[in-house]
Design a protein around this motif. Structure first.
Motif, short mmCIF file in Angstrom:
data_model
loop_
_atom_site.label_atom_id
_atom_site.label_comp_id
_atom_site.label_asym_id
_atom_site.label_seq_id
_atom_site.Cartn_x
_atom_site.Cartn_y
_atom_site.Cartn_z
N ALA B 6 0.84 -1.20 0.00
CA ALA B 6 0.00 0.00 0.00
C ALA B 6 0.87 1.26 0.00
O ALA B 6 0.59 2.24 -0.71
N ARG B 10 0.86 4.26 -2.74
CA ARG B 10 0.66 5.68 -2.43
C ARG B 10 1.80 6.54 -2.99
O ARG B 10 1.57 7.61 -3.55
N THR B 12 3.73 5.86 -5.49
CA THR B 12 3.70 5.87 -6.96
C THR B 12 2.60 6.79 -7.49
O THR B 12 2.84 7.59 -8.41
N HIS B 17 0.50 11.46 -10.38
CA HIS B 17 -0.44 12.59 -10.48
C HIS B 17 0.32 13.91 -10.58
O HIS B 17 -0.03 14.78 -11.38
N TYR B 46 6.69 -2.07 -12.79
CA TYR B 46 6.15 -1.83 -11.44
C TYR B 46 6.42 -3.04 -10.55
O TYR B 46 6.15 -4.17 -10.92
N GLU B 50 1.41 -8.47 -9.50
CA GLU B 50 -0.04 -8.57 -9.68
C GLU B 50 -0.60 -7.20 -10.10
O GLU B 50 -1.43 -7.10 -11.03
N GLU B 54 -2.48 -6.00 -13.76
CA GLU B 54 -3.77 -5.29 -13.81
C GLU B 54 -3.61 -3.95 -14.53
O GLU B 54 -4.47 -3.53 -15.30
N PHE B 55 -2.51 -3.29 -14.25
CA PHE B 55 -2.26 -1.96 -14.85
C PHE B 55 -2.09 -2.08 -16.36
O PHE B 55 -2.57 -1.25 -17.12
N HIS B 80 -6.98 5.82 -11.90
CA HIS B 80 -6.79 5.57 -10.46
C HIS B 80 -8.15 5.23 -9.82
O HIS B 80 -8.24 4.32 -8.99
N ASN B 81 -9.20 5.93 -10.22
CA ASN B 81 -10.53 5.61 -9.68
C ASN B 81 -10.98 4.20 -10.06
O ASN B 81 -11.67 3.54 -9.27
N ASN B 84 -9.24 2.12 -7.62
CA ASN B 84 -9.94 2.27 -6.33
C ASN B 84 -11.19 1.40 -6.27
O ASN B 84 -11.46 0.73 -5.26
N LEU B 87 -10.49 -2.21 -5.79
CA LEU B 87 -9.98 -2.52 -4.45
C LEU B 87 -11.00 -2.16 -3.35
O LEU B 87 -10.71 -2.35 -2.16
N LEU B 97 -8.02 17.78 -8.10
CA LEU B 97 -6.64 17.37 -8.42
C LEU B 97 -5.62 18.47 -8.11
O LEU B 97 -4.59 18.22 -7.47
N GLU B 100 -4.77 18.99 -4.51
CA GLU B 100 -4.14 17.84 -3.85
C GLU B 100 -2.66 17.70 -4.22
O GLU B 100 -1.86 17.27 -3.39
C1 LIG Z 1 -0.39 1.42 -11.11
C2 LIG Z 1 -0.85 0.85 -9.78
C3 LIG Z 1 -1.56 -0.32 -9.75
C4 LIG Z 1 -1.97 -0.88 -8.53
N1 LIG Z 1 -2.63 -2.08 -8.51
C5 LIG Z 1 -2.94 -2.64 -7.31
C6 LIG Z 1 -3.53 -3.95 -7.25
O1 LIG Z 1 -3.80 -4.59 -8.30
N2 LIG Z 1 -3.78 -4.50 -6.02
C7 LIG Z 1 -3.49 -3.82 -4.86
O2 LIG Z 1 -3.73 -4.34 -3.78
N3 LIG Z 1 -2.95 -2.60 -4.89
C8 LIG Z 1 -2.66 -1.99 -6.08
N4 LIG Z 1 -2.07 -0.76 -6.11
C9 LIG Z 1 -1.95 0.01 -4.85
C10 LIG Z 1 -3.28 0.75 -4.57
O3 LIG Z 1 -3.72 1.47 -5.72
C11 LIG Z 1 -3.14 1.78 -3.44
O4 LIG Z 1 -2.05 2.63 -3.69
C12 LIG Z 1 -2.96 1.16 -2.05
O5 LIG Z 1 -3.95 0.19 -1.83
C13 LIG Z 1 -3.06 2.25 -0.94
O6 LIG Z 1 -4.36 2.81 -1.04
P1 LIG Z 1 -4.81 4.15 -0.34
O7 LIG Z 1 -6.27 4.01 -0.02
O8 LIG Z 1 -3.89 4.50 0.78
O9 LIG Z 1 -4.73 5.34 -1.39
P2 LIG Z 1 -4.13 5.38 -2.85
O10 LIG Z 1 -5.07 4.73 -3.81
O11 LIG Z 1 -2.71 4.93 -2.84
O12 LIG Z 1 -4.15 6.94 -3.14
C14 LIG Z 1 -3.28 7.82 -2.44
C15 LIG Z 1 -3.98 9.16 -2.28
O13 LIG Z 1 -4.27 9.70 -3.56
C16 LIG Z 1 -5.52 10.37 -3.57
N5 LIG Z 1 -6.39 9.74 -4.58
C17 LIG Z 1 -7.22 8.67 -4.46
N6 LIG Z 1 -7.83 8.41 -5.62
C18 LIG Z 1 -7.36 9.32 -6.51
C19 LIG Z 1 -7.63 9.57 -7.90
N7 LIG Z 1 -8.50 8.83 -8.59
N8 LIG Z 1 -6.97 10.59 -8.48
C20 LIG Z 1 -6.11 11.36 -7.79
N9 LIG Z 1 -5.83 11.18 -6.49
C21 LIG Z 1 -6.45 10.17 -5.86
C22 LIG Z 1 -6.07 10.28 -2.16
O14 LIG Z 1 -5.67 11.45 -1.48
C23 LIG Z 1 -5.33 9.07 -1.60
O15 LIG Z 1 -5.19 9.12 -0.21
C24 LIG Z 1 -1.66 -0.20 -7.32
C25 LIG Z 1 -0.94 1.00 -7.37
C26 LIG Z 1 -0.52 1.53 -8.58
C27 LIG Z 1 0.27 2.81 -8.61
#
Ligand SMILES: Cc1cc2nc3c(=O)[nH]c(=O)nc-3n(C[C@H](O)[C@H](O)[C@H](O)COP(=O)(O)OP(=O)(O)OC[C@H]3O[C@@H](n4cnc5c(N)ncnc54)[C@H](O)[C@@H]3O)c2cc1C
Ligand SMILES: Cc1cc2nc3c(=O)[nH]c(=O)nc-3n(C[C@H](O)[C@H](O)[C@H](O)COP(=O)(O)OP(=O)(O)OC[C@H]3O[C@@H](n4cnc5c(N)ncnc54)[C@H](O)[C@@H]3O)c2cc1C
Lengths: 105, 105
Positions: B6, B10, B12, B17, B46, B50, B54-55, B80-81, B84, B87, B97, B100
């Motif tokens: 996680a 975050r 990355t 962004h 990356y 896994e 997906e990416f 990213h959404n 989200n 997950l 954006l 942030e």
């Molecule tokens: C390319 C990629 C692929 C990934 N694939 C997986 C996977 O298959 N399985 C897995 O378990 N994890 C995956 N991850 C990790 C996952 O996306 C999260 O980073 C991790 O679960 C931590 O989530 P988080 O809720 O802390 O916030 P994150 O999703 O890491 O987001 C960090 C912060 O960005 C902001 N944010 C949230 N959504 C958006 C948005 N749409 N646009 C802009 N800002 C936003 C918010 O402030 C948030 O707190 C992936 C990450 C990346 C970069």
């Protein structure tokens, strides 16, 4: 805004070190090309313009080492230490890379 | 180790962004090619295998939008959404954006 710039740097180094430490032990020519291109593109796209310019000069002087995971991760550790030196930050002991960057994936 | 995975995610997203929000308003063909290549290489390199798989599928279905800063940053917010959603994380309002991701550079 120096705090935001530093946070961006920390986030980026985390991705980069974790990436080199998961890079193949024995990469194919295609994988070597991918890692080399990745660093050069990053040095053009990095959002801090001043940092990007410095990074481009570093890459020109010390081209990415892509022959193995070990070569790539030690090269990046060394490059990061050169940035640390320029910024007056402490040097990092590259023997501790594995312990620091376990991505758990 | 889900915590490390996680934290890597975050870090990355923060880089990505911030990068699209500093991408040129009116990019040259060369700059468009650089951003497109960057995302495709990242999806290969990356460190979470896994996540990378997906990416890659996401990029195939929703290719990077590189015609302008606005197009690129909204495309990435949307991608990213989609991650989200898969997950079970909250959706982010892409109108926020700029507030942030001020990198201060
Ligand atoms: C390319 C990629 C692929 C990934 N694939 C997986 C996977 O298959 N399985 C897995 O378990 N994890 C995956 N991850 C990790 C996952 O996306 C999260 O980073 C991790 O679960 C931590 O989530 P988080 O809720 O802390 O916030 P994150 O999703 O890491 O987001 C960090 C912060 O960005 C902001 N944010 C949230 N959504 C958006 C948005 N749409 N646009 C802009 N800002 C936003 C918010 O402030 C948030 O707190 C992936 C990450 C990346 C970069
Ligand atoms: C490509 C690039 C170029 C940059 N150029 C500039 C610049 O020109 N000007 C500027 O002001 N800032 C620049 N930065 C940001 C700067 O490098 C730092 O990220 C920022 O100043 C925060 O520093 P820090 O002391 O918190 O640790 P960071 O240097 O961000 O390091 C984060 C963590 O990584 C570990 N670490 C430290 N050194 C190493 C190493 N050699 N190998 C592995 N792990 C290590 C430590 O645990 C450290 O806490 C750049 C960042 C990047 C990614």
């Amino acid at each position: 805004n120096a705090t935001a710039k530093a946070a961006l740097g920390r986030a980026t180094w985390k991705l980069l070190h974790t990436m080199t430490l998961r890079y193949p032990e024995t990469p194919s020519p295609d994988e070597r090309e991918a890692l080399d291109s990745y660093f050069h593109l990053l040095s053009r796209l990095y959002p801090c313009g001043e940092c990007a310019a410095e990074f481009q000069q570093l890459l020109a002087k010390y081209p990415p080492q892509t022959s193995s995971r070990k070569a790539a991760s030690l090269w990046l550790c060394d490059v990061h230490n050169k940035v640390n030196k320029r910024l007056g930050h402490a040097q990092f002991d590259c023997a501790h890379l594995d312990a620091e960057y376990d991505c758990g994936c």
